[in-house]
Design an enzyme around this catalytic site. Structure first.
Site, PDB file in Angstrom:
ATOM      1  N   LYS A   1      18.283 -24.616 -19.125  1.00 21.02           N
ATOM      2  CA  LYS A   1      17.612 -25.125 -20.275  1.00 21.02           C
ATOM      3  C   LYS A   1      18.460 -25.907 -21.002  1.00 21.02           C
ATOM      4  O   LYS A   1      19.461 -25.070 -21.788  1.00 21.02           O
ATOM      5  CB  LYS A   1      16.785 -24.846 -20.463  1.00 21.02           C
ATOM      6  CG  LYS A   1      15.760 -24.989 -19.308  1.00 21.02           C
ATOM      7  CD  LYS A   1      13.986 -24.973 -20.858  1.00 21.02           C
ATOM      8  CE  LYS A   1      13.033 -24.780 -19.480  1.00 21.02           C
ATOM      9  NZ  LYS A   1      12.642 -26.179 -18.622  1.00 21.02           N
TER      10      LYS A   1
ATOM     11  N   ARG B   1       5.984 -23.134  -9.285  1.00 22.95           N
ATOM     12  CA  ARG B   1       5.465 -23.835  -8.848  1.00 22.95           C
ATOM     13  C   ARG B   1       5.427 -22.521  -7.473  1.00 22.95           C
ATOM     14  O   ARG B   1       5.358 -22.503  -6.687  1.00 22.95           O
ATOM     15  CB  ARG B   1       6.107 -24.979  -8.112  1.00 22.95           C
ATOM     16  CG  ARG B   1       7.619 -25.125  -8.024  1.00 22.95           C
ATOM     17  CD  ARG B   1       8.172 -26.489  -7.882  1.00 22.95           C
ATOM     18  NE  ARG B   1       7.858 -27.568  -9.162  1.00 22.95           N
ATOM     19  CZ  ARG B   1       8.352 -28.634  -9.396  1.00 22.95           C
ATOM     20  NH1 ARG B   1       8.912 -28.850  -8.446  1.00 22.95           N
ATOM     21  NH2 ARG B   1       7.935 -28.946 -10.499  1.00 22.95           N
TER      22      ARG B   1
HETATM   23  N1  BES Z   1       8.330 -24.395 -17.924  1.00 21.51           N
HETATM   24  C1  BES Z   1       8.470 -25.636 -17.731  1.00 21.51           C
HETATM   25  C2  BES Z   1       8.202 -27.094 -17.483  1.00 21.51           C
HETATM   26  C3  BES Z   1       8.038 -27.391 -19.473  1.00 21.51           C
HETATM   27  C4  BES Z   1       9.004 -28.071 -19.853  1.00 21.51           C
HETATM   28  C5  BES Z   1       6.187 -27.257 -20.258  1.00 21.51           C
HETATM   29  C6  BES Z   1       8.944 -28.145 -20.984  1.00 21.51           C
HETATM   30  C7  BES Z   1       6.405 -27.716 -20.884  1.00 21.51           C
HETATM   31  C8  BES Z   1       8.200 -28.123 -21.694  1.00 21.51           C
HETATM   32  C9  BES Z   1       8.650 -26.025 -16.111  1.00 21.51           C
HETATM   33  O1  BES Z   1       9.587 -24.763 -15.088  1.00 21.51           O
HETATM   34  C10 BES Z   1      10.684 -26.899 -15.685  1.00 21.51           C
HETATM   35  O2  BES Z   1      10.803 -26.431 -16.491  1.00 21.51           O
HETATM   36  N2  BES Z   1      10.242 -27.765 -14.919  1.00 21.51           N
HETATM   37  C11 BES Z   1      11.483 -28.510 -14.658  1.00 21.51           C
HETATM   38  C12 BES Z   1      10.847 -29.061 -13.195  1.00 21.51           C
HETATM   39  C13 BES Z   1      12.396 -29.646 -12.563  1.00 21.51           C
HETATM   40  C14 BES Z   1      13.504 -28.801 -12.584  1.00 21.51           C
HETATM   41  C15 BES Z   1      11.833 -30.027 -11.519  1.00 21.51           C
HETATM   42  C16 BES Z   1      10.812 -30.015 -16.357  1.00 21.51           C
HETATM   43  O3  BES Z   1       9.673 -30.438 -15.683  1.00 21.51           O
HETATM   44  O4  BES Z   1      11.866 -30.373 -16.256  1.00 21.51           O
HETATM   45 ZN    ZN Z   2      11.277 -24.138 -15.809  1.00 17.26          ZN
END
Ligand code: BES
Ligand code: ZN
Ligand code: ZN
Length: 481
Positions: free
Chosen positions: A260, A333
């Site tokens: 991230k 997921r």
């Molecule tokens: N845990 C995150 C989702 C999330 C992000 C929840 C910010 C709350 C606040 C999840 O695992 C994630 O990183 N999702 C990505 C998915 C993408 C890579 C398809 C996202 O939402 O950017």
């Molecule tokens: Zn994630």
């Protein structure tokens, strides 16, 4: 749980008088306010006015606004209770509520608001001065005949708000204090000493034997051991086959090798789903509905150690589906795919509900106050929506558009966990999970926006919200009756 009801005001640290805007106070309220004439108070929702007097019986009187009576709702009362609780101090050891009407649902919501608002995560606060003062004893001015209904509701409020506190404590805890093993300890503790509930924990070697390839793959970059928690509650069930609740338990989501680039520090709350499921078992144990419920919590950390799953790797899920990992940050997921596959194969459930902070895109679609709902079964979704409405929590359905599902296919495996071509990220997450349900009635709740609040609300302090505990309890309660 008994409640303290009286007909007359006796000596109290704080007399609370909730008011409607356009209504004159009841005779009893008027009498309590006698010496003030008409206080400068419009009774708008969440407006408060503290009055002090030398009178020893009621040294403090707090007026709390409820707005116009025609727009009255349990939510207005819950928020008023939350606003009131922000005025608590060490000096207020007991308070007395003098309500304008004796409606059990409104008064229970008022208490619920107080209890939800009176929370702080203080495990790491060493200065005793910064700790929250104890929750005051609450007395109610009520007619005897109205106490029976109210007492029952108060007990439920106590149990559910304690469960919400548990979720908040677990979610607000930093990830170095809330590893998969720690979550497993919480689950074990909830089940301990309760013959209706069993808790089984699978560690990594067992998960490898079970072929939970997606869950194991997500946890490979971390030192902390991946755990899969199985809770089972069974009490003379009304349902023939179990209801499964599955919660995402990513104790920290750094994104994996697709690391991230922003807001990583927030990602300790990525185990909200797991905490919510465990807290619901605490409620089941205490309120004992006639149900058979399974709770699943796949727990792991999504980090970047040298064994970490790499972008482009292919993992095989519990049900045999192969998944190309096009983005290691779409890990929720993956762990849920194995949990859902496990549920379908081992329990043939009547319904599966998963709860997850699955996508940041949920914030873009619905903001911070609404949980996204997706489903393959309209009647089941309706039951969840009805429950949410009954407790004033907000859910909104997003469509699992057939046309969108093609984006989750991979040219070299059955599925990909992410597609750079697709938009509607929240729906993509749902579409991926649906594959594993094999048409079992299923509802997916994406709490990416609603699990956490950066802004203080009447009954949500900053941090973990504990949302969906009340909705899912209501759903289960309705299911049992
Ligand atoms: N845990 C995150 C989702 C999330 C992000 C929840 C910010 C709350 C606040 C999840 O695992 C994630 O990183 N999702 C990505 C998915 C993408 C890579 C398809 C996202 O939402 O950017
Ligand atoms: Zn994630
Ligand atoms: Zn995540």
């Amino acid at each position: 749980m008994s409640i303290d009801v009286q007909q007359k005001i006796t000596k109290t640290d704080l007399l609370v008088i909730p008011f409607y805007a356009e209504k004159t106070p009841t005779a009893q309220q008027q009498a309590a306010l006698e010496q003030y004439g008409h206080p400068d108070f419009e009774a708008k929702p969440n407006e408060t006015l503290m009055l002090y007097q030398k009178n020893k019986l009621t040294p403090r009187i707090l007026l709390v606004g409820l707005g116009k009576q025609k727009s009255d709702s349990t939510e207005v009362w819950r928020q008023a209770g939350g606003t009131l609780a922000k005025k608590f101090s060490k000096a207020i050891r007991h308070l007395t509520v003098l309500p304008p009407k004796e409606d059990a649902a409104c008064l229970a919501a008022f208490l619920e608001g107080m209890m939800m608002s009176h929370y702080r995560y203080e495990a790491f606060i060493t200065d005793p001065e910064r700790r929250l003062s104890p929750f005051p004893e609450v007395r109610w001015i009520l007619q005897e005949k109205n106490t029976v209904d109210f007492t029952k509701k108060v007990n439920e409020v106590h149990v559910t708000t304690e469960a919400i506190k548990m979720v908040r404590d677990m979610v607000n805890a930093p990830s170095n204090q809330m590893s998969p093993s720690k979550i497993a300890e919480h689950a074990t503790r909830v089940a301990r000493g309760n013959f209706k509930t069993r808790c089984t924990i699978f560690g990594e070697s067992k998960l490898i034997k079970l072929k939970m390839g997606c869950l194991v793959g997500v946890g490979k970059g971390a030192m902390e051991e991946t755990k899969f928690i199985v809770l089972e509650y069974k009490n003379k069930p009304k349902n023939k086959r179990p209801i499964v609740l599955a919660g995402k338990g990513i104790c920290f989501d750094a994104g994996g090798l697709n690391i991230k680039t922003s807001n990583m520090e927030e990602m300790k709350y990525d185990m909200t789903g797991a905490a919510t499921v465990i807290a619901l078992f605490k409620i089941l144990n205490e309120l004992k509905p006639n149900l058979h419920v399974i709770g699943l919590a796949p727990c792991a950390e999504n980090l970047v150690g040298e064994a970490a799953t790499k972008p482009g790797d292919i993992l095989t899920s519990y049900d045999g589906t192969t998944v190309e990992i096009t983005n290691t940050d779409a890990e929720g997921r993956l762990v849920l795919a194995d949990a859902i596959g496990y549920a379908v194969k081992n329990y043939k459930p009547e319904a599966i509900i998963d709860i997850a902070t699955l996508t940041g895109a949920a914030i873009i679609a619905l903001g911070f106050d609404i949980t996204a709902l997706m489903t393959n079964n309209a009647p089941l979704a309706e039951k969840v929506k009805t429950a949410a409405k009954a407790v004033d929590e907000k859910v909104w359905e997003l469509p699992l558009e057939e046309e969108y599902k093609k984006y989750m296919k991979s040219p070299i495996a059955d599925l990909a966990n992410f597609s750079p071509k697709a938009s509607a990220g929240t729906i993509m997450g749902g579409a991926f999970l649906e594959h594993f349900t094999k048409n079992t009635p299923w509802v997916h709740l994406d709490m990416g926006g609603s699990a956490w609040t950066k802004e203080e609300k009447p009954y949500f302090p900053v941090g973990a919200t504990g949302r969906m505990v009340r909705t899912l309890w209501k759903f289960l309660e309705n299911y049992s009756s």
